[in-house]
Design a protein around this motif. Structure first.
Motif, PDB file in Angstrom:
ATOM      1  N   GLU A 394       0.819  -1.205   0.000  1.00 32.14           N
ATOM      2  CA  GLU A 394       0.000   0.000   0.000  1.00 32.14           C
ATOM      3  C   GLU A 394       0.860   1.265   0.000  1.00 32.14           C
ATOM      4  O   GLU A 394       0.487   2.283  -0.589  1.00 32.14           O
ATOM      5  CB  GLU A 394      -0.912  -0.001   1.228  1.00 32.14           C
ATOM      6  N   GLN A 395       2.044   1.190   0.646  1.00 33.70           N
ATOM      7  CA  GLN A 395       2.944   2.338   0.646  1.00 33.70           C
ATOM      8  C   GLN A 395       3.472   2.612  -0.757  1.00 33.70           C
ATOM      9  O   GLN A 395       3.618   3.761  -1.181  1.00 33.70           O
ATOM     10  CB  GLN A 395       4.116   2.099   1.604  1.00 33.70           C
ATOM     11  N   VAL A 396       3.751   1.507  -1.484  1.00 29.15           N
ATOM     12  CA  VAL A 396       4.258   1.634  -2.855  1.00 29.15           C
ATOM     13  C   VAL A 396       3.200   2.270  -3.750  1.00 29.15           C
ATOM     14  O   VAL A 396       3.499   3.136  -4.588  1.00 29.15           O
ATOM     15  CB  VAL A 396       4.669   0.248  -3.405  1.00 29.15           C
ATOM     16  N   LYS A 397       1.946   1.882  -3.549  1.00 29.94           N
ATOM     17  CA  LYS A 397       0.862   2.412  -4.382  1.00 29.94           C
ATOM     18  C   LYS A 397       0.678   3.913  -4.185  1.00 29.94           C
ATOM     19  O   LYS A 397       0.253   4.616  -5.106  1.00 29.94           O
ATOM     20  CB  LYS A 397      -0.450   1.699  -4.041  1.00 29.94           C
ATOM     21  N   ARG A 398       0.979   4.408  -2.989  1.00 28.39           N
ATOM     22  CA  ARG A 398       0.710   5.804  -2.664  1.00 28.39           C
ATOM     23  C   ARG A 398       1.911   6.736  -2.897  1.00 28.39           C
ATOM     24  O   ARG A 398       1.884   7.909  -2.528  1.00 28.39           O
ATOM     25  CB  ARG A 398       0.265   5.923  -1.204  1.00 28.39           C
ATOM     26  N   MET A 399       2.986   6.234  -3.499  1.00 30.48           N
ATOM     27  CA  MET A 399       4.163   7.077  -3.738  1.00 30.48           C
ATOM     28  C   MET A 399       3.872   8.142  -4.779  1.00 30.48           C
ATOM     29  O   MET A 399       3.128   7.894  -5.746  1.00 30.48           O
ATOM     30  CB  MET A 399       5.348   6.220  -4.209  1.00 30.48           C
ATOM     31  N   ASP A 400       4.483   9.337  -4.627  1.00 31.89           N
ATOM     32  CA  ASP A 400       4.328  10.373  -5.656  1.00 31.89           C
ATOM     33  C   ASP A 400       5.214  10.022  -6.835  1.00 31.89           C
ATOM     34  O   ASP A 400       6.026   9.084  -6.792  1.00 31.89           O
ATOM     35  CB  ASP A 400       4.653  11.754  -5.093  1.00 31.89           C
ATOM     36  N   SER A 401       5.105  10.762  -7.905  1.00 28.52           N
ATOM     37  CA  SER A 401       5.772  10.400  -9.163  1.00 28.52           C
ATOM     38  C   SER A 401       7.293  10.393  -9.054  1.00 28.52           C
ATOM     39  O   SER A 401       7.957   9.488  -9.583  1.00 28.52           O
ATOM     40  CB  SER A 401       5.337  11.360 -10.282  1.00 28.52           C
ATOM     41  N   SER A 402       7.862  11.370  -8.365  1.00 25.92           N
ATOM     42  CA  SER A 402       9.323  11.428  -8.265  1.00 25.92           C
ATOM     43  C   SER A 402       9.861  10.267  -7.416  1.00 25.92           C
ATOM     44  O   SER A 402      10.876   9.652  -7.754  1.00 25.92           O
ATOM     45  CB  SER A 402       9.776  12.764  -7.676  1.00 25.92           C
ATOM     46  N   THR A 403       9.154   9.977  -6.314  1.00 24.42           N
ATOM     47  CA  THR A 403       9.573   8.863  -5.460  1.00 24.42           C
ATOM     48  C   THR A 403       9.394   7.551  -6.185  1.00 24.42           C
ATOM     49  O   THR A 403      10.214   6.632  -6.074  1.00 24.42           O
ATOM     50  CB  THR A 403       8.762   8.857  -4.146  1.00 24.42           C
ATOM     51  N   GLU A 404       8.317   7.446  -6.961  1.00 25.06           N
ATOM     52  CA  GLU A 404       8.054   6.211  -7.725  1.00 25.06           C
ATOM     53  C   GLU A 404       9.153   5.957  -8.735  1.00 25.06           C
ATOM     54  O   GLU A 404       9.600   4.812  -8.916  1.00 25.06           O
ATOM     55  CB  GLU A 404       6.703   6.349  -8.426  1.00 25.06           C
TER      56      GLU A 404
END
Length: 427
Positions: A394-404
């Motif tokens: 769930e943490q991975v799904k909620r990452m912003d674009s730069s963090t992703e």
């Protein structure tokens, strides 16, 4: 006839305008400083800085006799100088240029409690340059209620708690700790901490090393021959041994493990087996003379702890090493008298045994290193997997674009590394 310095004030001894603050019986106050002829003072034969030298001198059949104070002082002066020649020379040069700046402390009978090096420098200057010199010191009268415990606490405070380097040989220091805290119980561990400005853990470690030092001397049939521990430079190896033994036998204290009140006799037997193996290793690894380069014994004991005693091959090693331990032990126990010379002689007589001991130790250390090297990749990937499991989807799904994007870059590198492992495994 016993000297009483306070009765000589006004005749042979003069008082100065100087004072020195001392803490006695918990009270700190200034004490007047006297100018005392050198021949009225004498060294303290309980001085911790020269404990091992005195031990060696007496064990060689000599006696310390104060009936001739000059001869008595001549003997101990050599020990003071030998303990730290450079510091003594520096002190002598300083006094020669600027006179004595820091007052010493003596008892009413002339025994020096503080200032042995300054007293030595003054004696040498008087001999070498013919100067008419005096020892400036506070005179403490034991008849005024100052007992042996007060004197020792003062000595500790002056030698350890003041802001100056302590130039004890480590083994001399351990001898002092053993006598005052363990053997004679002159004061408690807490009192020692308070009067030396050391941390409780530091004092506890010193006591444990002191106890192991005494156990080692007993093992080689050299009870009370503290100078042998000094000659063998045991401080570092003993420190490693404390860590190894207390790690191997959880909850034990090397100071109490061998006491009659210790109920677990099996644990005592196990302790003795490991301890004697380490003692034998110290003897086997030590230098026989200055040209005999056998490396760093402290490091060797540390490696034994890491790669043998605290490793899976411990029992196999001990089974193989038991006969060597027994042979070394029995050779020392068969001697009527053990000194530094006989330690060297036994070392030479057991040269083949020592080589075999080193061979066995080195073999098991190398075997353990190989096992650890083989299992290290498994340990590391297990650790990495444990870290991965901490990442929630769930943490991975909620990452912003730069963090992703940063995550994907690392993710691809991880996949690349995993593919390399797969190819290496041929699966």
């Amino acid at each position: 006839m016993t000297i009483k310095l306070n009765e000589l004030i006004g005749s042979k001894i003069t008082m100065t305008d100087s004072t020195r603050k001392l803490t006695i019986k918990g009270e700190t106050k200034p004490y007047k400083v006297a100018r005392i002829p050198l021949d009225l003072c004498h060294y303290n034969n309980q001085n911790g800085r020269i404990a091992t030298h005195i031990s060696e001198y007496i064990s060689n059949g000599n006696t310390l006799n104060k009936s001739d104070l000059n001869e008595y002082n001549n003997v101990l002066e050599k020990f003071i100088y030998k303990a730290n020649p450079k510091a003594l020379d520096d002190t002598m040069n300083n006094i020669d240029k600027f006179d004595q700046r820091v007052a010493g402390v003596v008892l009413n009978d002339g025994r020096i409690i503080d200032g042995n090096r300054r007293f030595t420098a003054l004696r040498k200057l008087k001999r070498d340059k013919g100067k008419d010199l005096y020892f400036e010191a506070v005179i403490l009268n034991q008849e005024e209620g100052i007992d042996q415990r007060d004197i020792k606490l003062l000595e500790l405070n002056l030698q350890h708690a003041e802001e100056k380097p302590v130039d004890y040989d480590p083994i001399d220091n351990l001898v002092d700790v053993y006598r005052d805290l363990i053997e004679n119980k002159l004061f408690t561990e807490v009192e020692y901490v308070r009067n030396t400005n050391k941390k409780p853990a530091e004092v506890a470690l010193m006591m444990k090393k002191a106890e192991l030092m005494v156990q080692f001397l007993d093992y080689i049939n050299a009870e009370g021959k503290y100078y042998i521990a000094r000659d063998l430079a045991l401080d570092g190896p003993l420190q490693e041994m404390v860590r190894i033994l207390e790690s191997q036998f959880k909850g034990i204290d090397v100071r109490t493990i061998l006491s009659a009140s210790h109920k677990d006799k099996g644990e005592q037997a196990g302790y003795l087996r490991v301890r004697n193996a380490l003692f034998t290793a110290i003897f086997s690894k030590r230098k026989l003379n200055e040209s005999d380069n056998k490396g760093d014994v402290t490091r060797d004991i540390r490696d034994m702890g890491k790669f043998i005693i605290n490793a899976s091959n411990r029992e196999e090693f001990l089974d193989e090493f038991d006969d060597i331990v027994e042979e070394v032990y029995e050779n020392f126990q068969d001697l009527d008298e053990v000194d530094s010379s006989s330690v060297k002689e036994v070392g030479q007589e057991l040269a083949d045994v020592r080589k075999e001991a080193q061979k066995v130790i080195d073999k098991h250390i190398e075997d353990s290193r190989l096992v650890m090297a083989k299992t290290k990749p498994v340990d590391l990937i297990n650790k990495a997997f444990d870290d991965l499991k901490r990442i929630e989807v769930e943490q991975v799904k909620r990452m912003d674009s730069s963090t992703e994007q940063e995550f994907l870059t690392v993710f691809e590198e991880v996949q690349k590394k995993l593919n390399e492992f797969r190819e290496a495994l041929n699966v």
